[in-house]
Design a protein around this motif. Sequence first.
Motif, short mmCIF file in Angstrom:
data_model
loop_
_atom_site.label_atom_id
_atom_site.label_comp_id
_atom_site.label_asym_id
_atom_site.label_seq_id
_atom_site.Cartn_x
_atom_site.Cartn_y
_atom_site.Cartn_z
N THR A 48 0.84 -1.21 0.00
CA THR A 48 0.00 0.00 0.00
C THR A 48 0.87 1.25 0.00
O THR A 48 0.61 2.21 -0.76
CB THR A 48 -0.93 0.00 1.23
OG1 THR A 48 -1.76 -1.16 1.20
CG2 THR A 48 -1.81 1.25 1.23
N GLY A 49 1.89 1.25 0.85
CA GLY A 49 2.79 2.40 0.89
C GLY A 49 3.51 2.63 -0.41
O GLY A 49 3.69 3.78 -0.85
N ALA A 50 3.93 1.54 -1.08
CA ALA A 50 4.65 1.68 -2.35
C ALA A 50 3.74 2.24 -3.44
O ALA A 50 4.14 3.12 -4.22
CB ALA A 50 5.20 0.32 -2.78
N ILE A 51 2.50 1.75 -3.50
CA ILE A 51 1.56 2.29 -4.49
C ILE A 51 1.23 3.75 -4.20
O ILE A 51 1.23 4.60 -5.10
CB ILE A 51 0.26 1.44 -4.50
CG1 ILE A 51 0.56 0.01 -4.93
CG2 ILE A 51 -0.77 2.06 -5.45
CD1 ILE A 51 -0.62 -0.94 -4.74
N TYR A 52 0.97 4.04 -2.94
CA TYR A 52 0.62 5.40 -2.53
C TYR A 52 1.76 6.36 -2.88
O TYR A 52 1.54 7.45 -3.44
CB TYR A 52 0.34 5.40 -1.04
CG TYR A 52 -0.33 6.65 -0.49
CD1 TYR A 52 -0.87 7.63 -1.33
CD2 TYR A 52 -0.44 6.84 0.89
CE1 TYR A 52 -1.48 8.75 -0.81
CE2 TYR A 52 -1.05 7.96 1.41
CZ TYR A 52 -1.57 8.92 0.56
OH TYR A 52 -2.18 10.04 1.07
N ALA A 53 2.99 5.97 -2.58
CA ALA A 53 4.14 6.83 -2.85
C ALA A 53 4.33 7.05 -4.34
O ALA A 53 4.59 8.17 -4.80
CB ALA A 53 5.40 6.23 -2.24
N ALA A 54 4.21 5.98 -5.13
CA ALA A 54 4.41 6.09 -6.58
C ALA A 54 3.37 7.00 -7.22
O ALA A 54 3.69 7.84 -8.08
CB ALA A 54 4.37 4.70 -7.22
N GLU A 55 2.11 6.85 -6.80
CA GLU A 55 1.05 7.66 -7.41
C GLU A 55 1.08 9.09 -6.90
O GLU A 55 0.77 10.04 -7.63
CB GLU A 55 -0.32 7.02 -7.15
CG GLU A 55 -0.47 5.63 -7.74
CD GLU A 55 -0.09 5.58 -9.20
OE1 GLU A 55 -0.74 6.26 -10.02
OE2 GLU A 55 0.88 4.87 -9.54
N ALA A 56 1.46 9.29 -5.65
CA ALA A 56 1.55 10.65 -5.11
C ALA A 56 2.69 11.42 -5.75
O ALA A 56 2.62 12.65 -5.93
CB ALA A 56 1.74 10.61 -3.60
N ALA A 57 3.76 10.72 -6.13
CA ALA A 57 4.90 11.38 -6.78
C ALA A 57 4.57 11.82 -8.19
O ALA A 57 5.18 12.76 -8.71
CB ALA A 57 6.10 10.44 -6.79
N GLY A 58 3.61 11.15 -8.82
CA GLY A 58 3.23 11.54 -10.19
C GLY A 58 4.29 11.17 -11.20
O GLY A 58 5.06 10.23 -11.02
#
Length: 565
Positions: A295-305
Amino acid sequence: MTMIGWAQIALVLAAIVAAAIPLGRYIAAVAEGSMRWLRPVEALFYRVSGIDPAAEQGWRAYSMAMLAVNAAGFLWLYSVLRLQGLLPLNPRGFDSLPPWLAFNTAVSFVANTNWQAYSGEAAMSYFSQMVGLAVQNFLSASTGIALAIAVSRAFAHGRVGGLGNFWVDFTRVTLYLLLPLSVVAGLVYVALGVPQTLGDYVIAATLEGDRQVIPLGPAAFQIAIKHLGTNGGGFFGANSLHPFEGPNALATAIQIWSQALIPFALCISFGHLVRDTRQGRTLMAVMLGFVVVATGAIYAAEAAGTPMLASLDIEPAQGNMEGKDVRFGLALAALFTATTTGASCGAVNAMLSSFTPLGGMVPLFLIQLGEVLPGGVGSGLYGILNFVLLTVFIAGLMVGRTPEYLGKKVQAREIKLVMLAVLVLPATILGFTAVSMVLPAATASLAHAGPHGLTEMLYAYTSAAGNNGSAFGGLTADTPWLNTTLGVAMLLGRFAYALPVMAIAGSLAGKVKMPEGSGTLPTHGPLFAGLLAGIILILGGLQFLPSLALGPLAEHFVMLAGKTF
């Protein structure tokens, strides 16, 4: 990423764990026959079916009964779909499904995959949705849980001739677990605005004066078992992104809770069945750890754009919102994606093809790890127990300790069967993907070129063989080649995996249960949990890293250079 987003993630995960612990105890009681409040109904089923509930079955008889009920389910569902145009409850007058699509769909729902090469509101009658697909949602989920209970019994007792009775386990799981939970969840969804009606679609007039068809139907109760049974097949084509399937953030949070609840609870029930609750908590901790990290990896990747988004005049905190619902935001989209791919559910509330390459790689890799984190209902537990046996064997070789688990010696026969099961997924996924990427009839279905196109194809066969059912997007799957080969991949992923596991259970059930000694490796606590997580991660990486390097990893570096597909 925001603190509010992380708070949402933490709250939902805490609710899952808090509910999984008592539910796990309840499932163990169901497995042991302690639940009696529906005993007259249960006894009626046995009398009508001619079943002797006291009869014990060895692993072969148990497996044959399992295959028989699933074969019957396939024939029933295939017949319903092929005769849909002649059957009642079809207010839109939908025609019957063509043979290849009916085959793919029937296999999909029997194998607890629920891959959909169709759009529900444009192809399925109410009869097909309720009597066909929804019924099979219950049967496939009950099958997986029954197998998990049988495998648990193999570790619980010493030298027993049988693993229980499939028909009894199957009936009790349906009556005492899935039906009550689905009724409650269905009523909650109705209260939140999900339709549950046999009325025809509504024709509305738009502000521009055009006519818009608004699909309705008996959706709420199918959505309930779709998540609770880790089925994932949406009533509508857009799945939980559709406003009638995911009407608000609360409904989405409940869906996340539902699809992870029983897989986590089965770890607790395993601990109770083997009379060592520490074992169940250790398995659940490993599963939960992977979900949190994913979850953290997906959240970080999508938040970074992406660099392209960064060059635009867009609020940086917004991140990559393409393909996501603004009602849920990045946090719930990330948690939903991690749990649905980790839990073998296949429901989606965001379009994975529009994720960043790394954000899309995480759910792909979660499925490739074996659908054990936490996996489907039942299949997650017996899948991770497969890895447990492999872990204790490797640990025994490393430190000279006796390879055993819960007092059962792990010997050559069990490890051969473990490896047979473990190799089913990579052989099926990589084999079919390799052939399809050089076959014009298959590559014509790709919507994108380059590494993104490879990821589309790789994800399709990964989802099918992993019995997940989620789609990466972009792939036109309703073709004879894909319908057939994806159907075969689903069958292999479900039954070619389950049969070796049942053989392992039969072998272990016949062994004496030895007391722990000085040479016994402790299989609870942080040390073993870390070792188990490492084995799962390393084995998955060794098998699939080359394909990931050619797909999402290559696309990530190309994206950094300013090119998209």
